[in-house]
Design an enzyme around this catalytic site. Structure first.
Site, PDB file in Angstrom:
ATOM      1  N   ASP A   1      13.021   8.726   5.992  1.00  0.00           N
ATOM      2  CA  ASP A   1      12.913   8.331   7.396  1.00  0.00           C
ATOM      3  C   ASP A   1      13.543   6.957   7.594  1.00  0.00           C
ATOM      4  O   ASP A   1      13.815   6.237   6.629  1.00  0.00           O
ATOM      5  CB  ASP A   1      11.450   8.309   7.844  1.00  0.00           C
TER       6      ASP A   1
ATOM      7  N   GLU B   1       7.597   6.699   5.626  1.00  0.00           N
ATOM      8  CA  GLU B   1       7.398   5.369   5.042  1.00  0.00           C
ATOM      9  C   GLU B   1       7.364   4.276   6.093  1.00  0.00           C
ATOM     10  O   GLU B   1       6.495   3.396   6.070  1.00  0.00           O
ATOM     11  CB  GLU B   1       8.502   5.078   4.015  1.00  0.00           C
TER      12      GLU B   1
HETATM   13 ZN   LIG Z   1      12.549   1.329   3.189  1.00  0.00          ZN
END
Ligand SMILES: [Zn+2]
Ligand SMILES: *[C@@H]1O[C@H](CO)[C@@H](O)[C@H](O)[C@H]1NC(C)=O
Ligand SMILES: *[C@@H]1O[C@H](CO)[C@@H](O)[C@H](O)[C@H]1NC(C)=O
Ligand SMILES: *[C@@H]1O[C@H](CO)[C@@H](O)[C@H](O)[C@H]1NC(C)=O
Ligand SMILES: *[C@@H]1O[C@H](CO)[C@@H](O)[C@H](O)[C@H]1NC(C)=O
Ligand SMILES: *[C@@H]1O[C@H](CO)[C@@H](O)[C@H](O)[C@H]1NC(C)=O
Ligand SMILES: *[C@@H]1O[C@H](CO)[C@@H](O)[C@H](O)[C@H]1NC(C)=O
Ligand SMILES: *[C@@H]1O[C@H](CO)[C@@H](O)[C@H](O)[C@H]1NC(C)=O
Ligand SMILES: *[C@@H]1O[C@H](CO)[C@@H](O)[C@H](O)[C@H]1NC(C)=O
Ligand SMILES: CC(=O)N[C@H]1CO[C@H](CO)[C@@H](O)[C@@H]1O
Length: 504
Positions: A122, A187
Site C-alpha cells: 500500500d 501498513e
Molecule cells: Zn513504508
C-alpha cells in the site's frame, strides 16, 4: 575439533571478507543489468495501481495489487496463501473488509536457513495537485530517477527482493536459502490486522524462519548505503487542566481566578530546558550507557550537518558536532510539545479564558527505558510542579500512546552478511544507522517471533517517502536487486559456517 574451528574462523572474521564478486555473483549481476528494463516495467505496473490505504474507497485497489504480487510470487514457484485478516475496532476499517495478507514460501530444504522478507504494497495518498511534477500513479523516469508514489515506499524494495529471487531461478541456480514472504496492504494505515496474524502464525509460518528482513526505510545519505539497527519508541501524553464549567470573559473574570491555561503553560514549561534536556527527574536513569564499540559506529557515518540544517531551515542545532546530533537523534530520548487543545488558535485575538485545556507532548524513548516507569515519572513530576502552584484546578495526566523502541545486535550474522553484500555491490562499508522515529513493525516482529530482525534499506535519503515527487533512483533499484541477491548467498555461507562451529 581445534582444526575445524581454525578452518572456519576466517569465514567469520569481519576483516576477511572479500569485496570481489564471485563467479556466481558476476553472472547474477549481469543478468540483473540485462533485465533492468523489465524490472523497471514491473515497477511501473505496480505504481499504476493506486493502492492508497488511507482512503477507504480505494480499498479495492489494494486487493488488486495484492493479487498482482501473489501472481508474481506464484510465477517464481512459491506456495502462496492469501490470508483474510480483521481489525474490527479500528476506525479505518469502517465496515470494509481489510485486504488479505500474503504469506508465501519458496524452498523447504532443512539444511538451509529461512529468510523471511517483510514489505508492504500500500501507499500514502498522492494527488497531482499536491505539487507533483508528474502523475504520481504513472512511473516517469527523469535523469535516472523513477518518480511515482510507492517507488521507494515500498513497492521498489519489495520488487527488488522478488527480482533477486527471480534471477536465481532464471539462471537455474539453486536458491541459497529458503525464502518466505509476508506482504501486507495496510501498513500506512497502521498495519491493521497484522499483529493478530503474527500471533496466529508464530508457531506455524514463523517456526522455521531464521532471519527477518525489512526493507522499508532509506539511507541517511544520498550516496552511501546503510543498515538500520534501531528505532526510538514513543510515549504520548495528554495533560489536562480544567478551571471552570465554561469559557469565561477575561474582562469580567481575569484577575480573580486560577486560569487553566496559566497552569498548563507552567506545566509544559517544566518538561524540557532550552538545551533540549528533559527535566523530568529520573528520566535518563535507564538510558543504556554508550559503549566504546557503539561509539565507533558513529565516526564513519556520512552525515553532512550543514546540509541537514539547510534542508530543514533552522539557524542552529542544539548540538555542535555530528556525533552529538546523531546520538540525540537516535539513541537519546527527546521530548517534544505538540499542541494545546481547547485554546483559541485562530487569527485575531479572542479575549477568552478557556475552561479546559489539554497539552499534548511525547517522549521518544530509547533502550532500556521502560514505559510504565516513564509514565509514572511523568505523572509524578507534573503533579509535583502543579502542587507548588497551589491551584485549585483539576489536573489529569494520561499516557495515550506507548510504542517501544527497537534495537538489534549489529553482530548478528545477517548484519554481517548484508555488510559483505554491500561491500561487493557498492565497494564500501555501510553506515550503521538508527532511526529517530518509531517503526512499529520491527518491534512487533521482534516481540512476537523473537527472531533476528534487520532493516536493510536500498533507497537514498532524498527519495521523499510520504512526500510529493517520491522517487527511487534507477540505480538504487538495480543495485538494490543485486545487493539482495548477494545477501542471500552471503547469509547462506555464514549461516552454514556458524552451524558447523556450534556443532564442534
Ligand atoms: Zn513504508
Ligand atoms: C515482470 O515482468 C515480466 C515480463 O512481463 C513478468 O514475466 C514478471 O512476472 C514480472 N514480475 C513481477 C514481479 O511482476
Ligand atoms: C476472504 O475474504 C473474501 C472477501 O472478503 C472472501 O470472498 C473469501 O472467501 C475469504 N476467504 C476465506 C478463506 O475466508
Ligand atoms: C459499521 O457497522 C456497525 C454495525 O454493523 C454500525 O453500527 C456502524 O455505524 C457502521 N459504521 C460505519 C462507518 O458504517
Ligand atoms: C517442500 O517443497 C516441495 C516442492 O516445493 C513440496 O512438494 C513439499 O510438499 C514441501 N514439503 C513440505 C514439508 O512443506
Ligand atoms: C521446520 O521445523 C520443524 C520443527 O519445528 C521441522 O520438523 C521441519 O523439518 C522444518 N522444516 C524445514 C523446511 O526446515
Ligand atoms: C535453465 O534451464 C532451462 C530448462 O532446463 C533451460 O531451458 C534454460 O535455457 C536454462 N537457462 C539458463 C540461463 O541456463
Ligand atoms: C551508566 O553508567 C553509570 C556510571 O558508570 C552507572 O551509574 C549507571 O547505572 C549506568 N546506567 C545504566 C542504565 O546502565
Ligand atoms: C550502483 O552501483 C554502482 C557500482 O556497481 C555504483 O557506481 C553506483 O554509484 C551505485 N549507485 C547507486 C545509486 O546506488
Ligand atoms: C488500478 C486500479 O485498481 N484503479 C482503481 C482504483 O480505485 C478507483 C476507485 O475505486 C478505480 O476507479 C480505479 O479503477
Amino acid at each position: 575439533m581445534i582444526f575445524l574451528v581454525c578452518l572456519i574462523m576466517p569465514l567469520l572474521d569481519l576483516s576477511e571478507s572479500s569485496s570481489k564478486p564471485s563467479d556466481d555473483e558476476q553472472k547474477i549481476f549481469q543478468y540483473i543489468d540485462h533485465h533492468q528494463d523489465i524490472f523497471v516495467q514491473n515497477l511501473s505496473d505496480w505504481v499504476a495501481v493506486e493502492s492508497d490505504s488511507i482512503q477507504p474507497h480505494l480499498r479495492g485497489n489494494i486487493t488488486e495489487i495484492v493479487k498482482i504480487a501473489a501472481d508474481s510470487l506464484r510465477a517464481l514457484g512459491a506456495t502462496v496463501e492469501l490470508r483474510n485478516v480483521s481489525a474490527q475496532d479500528e476506525p479505518y476499517v469502517q465496515n470494509l473488509s481489510l485486504p488479505p495478507v500474503i504469506l508465501a514460501e519458496l524452498g523447504n530444504d532443512t539444511e538451509k536457513p529461512t529468510v523471511c522478507f517483510y514489505g508492504h504494497l500500500d501507499v500514502m495518498p498522492a494527488k497531482k495537485e499536491d505539487g507533483w511534477k508528474t502523475d504520481p500513479y504513472r512511473l516517469t523516469e527523469v535523469d535516472g530517477k523513477l518518480y511515482g508514489r510507492g517507488t521507494t515506499d515500498n513497492k521498489g524494495p519489495v520488487l527488488a527482493w522478488i527480482n533477486a529471487v527471480r534471477t536465481f531461478i532464471a539462471l537455474n541456480m539453486t536458491l541459497p536459502v529458503n525464502i518466505k514472504f509476508l506482504l501486507e496492504g495496510m501498513e500506512e494505515a497502521g498495519s491493521l490486522g497484522l499483529e493478530d496474524l503474527l500471533k496466529e502464525e508464530n508457531k506455524i509460518f514463523f517456526s522455521n524462519v531464521t532471519y527477518i528482513v525489512i526493507s522499508d526505510n532509506i539511507w541517511l545519505s544520498n550516496e552511501k548505503p546503510a543498515l538500520t539497527y534501531g528505532t526510538r519508541g514513543n510515549a504520548g501524553f495528554f495533560v489536562e487542566v480544567e478551571c471552570c464549567k465554561k469559557d469565561l470573559h477575561s474582562g469580567s473574570f481575569g484577575g480573580i481566578i486560577h486560569e487553566a491555561m496559566s497552569d498548563l503553560v507552567a506545566l509544559l514549561d517544566s518538561l524540557v530546558d532550552s538545551s533540549g534536556r528533559i527535566l523530568i527527574p529520573g528520566i535518563y536513569e535507564d538510558v543504556a550507557n554508550i559503549t566504546d564499540e557503539e561509539m565507533k559506529l558513529y565516526a564513519p557515518i556520512d552525515f553532512n550537518f550543514d546540509e541537514h540544517k539547510m534542508n530543514i531551515g533552522v539557524k542552529e542545532f542544539l548540538y555542535k558536532t555530528k556525533d552529538d546530533i546523531l546520538l540525540n537523534m537516535w539513541r537519546n530520548p527527546s521530548l517534544s510539545i505538540h499542541g494545546i487543545e481547547g485554546a483559541f488558535s485562530e487569527p485575531g485575538i479572542k479575549t477568552v479564558i478557556p475552561s479546559k485545556v489539554i497539552g499534548k507532548f511525547s517522549i521518544r524513548q530509547v533502550p532500556n527505558m521502560n514505559l510504565p516507569t516513564v509514565e509514572s515519572q511523568v505523572k509524578e513530576h507534573l503533579n509535583n510542579v502543579f502542587s507548588k502552584r497551589n491551584s485549585p484546578n483539576k489536573l489529569t495526566v494520561s499516557m495515550q500512546v506507548g510504542a517501544m523502541p527497537w534495537i538489534a545486535n549489529v553482530k548478528d550474522l545477517q548484519y554481517e552478511a548484508a555488510r559483505r553484500a554491500i561491500k561487493t555491490v557498492f565497494q564500501q562499508d555501510p553506515d550503521m544507522i538508527r532511526d529517530g522515529s518509531t517503526i512499529p513493525v520491527a518491534k512487533m516482529f521482534e516481540d512476537i517471533t523473537k527472531k533476528s530482525i534487520m532493516m536493510f534499506p536500498i533507497g537514498a535519503a532524498d527519495d521523499g517517502e510520504h512526500s510529493q515527487n517520491e522517487k527511487i533512483n534507477r540505480l538504487s533499484y538495480i543495485n538494490g536487486t543485486k545487493v539482495f541477491a548477494s545477501f542471500l548467498l552471503e547469509i547462506s555461507k555464514l549461516h552454514g559456517a556458524s552451524k558447523l562451529m556450534t556443532a564442534t
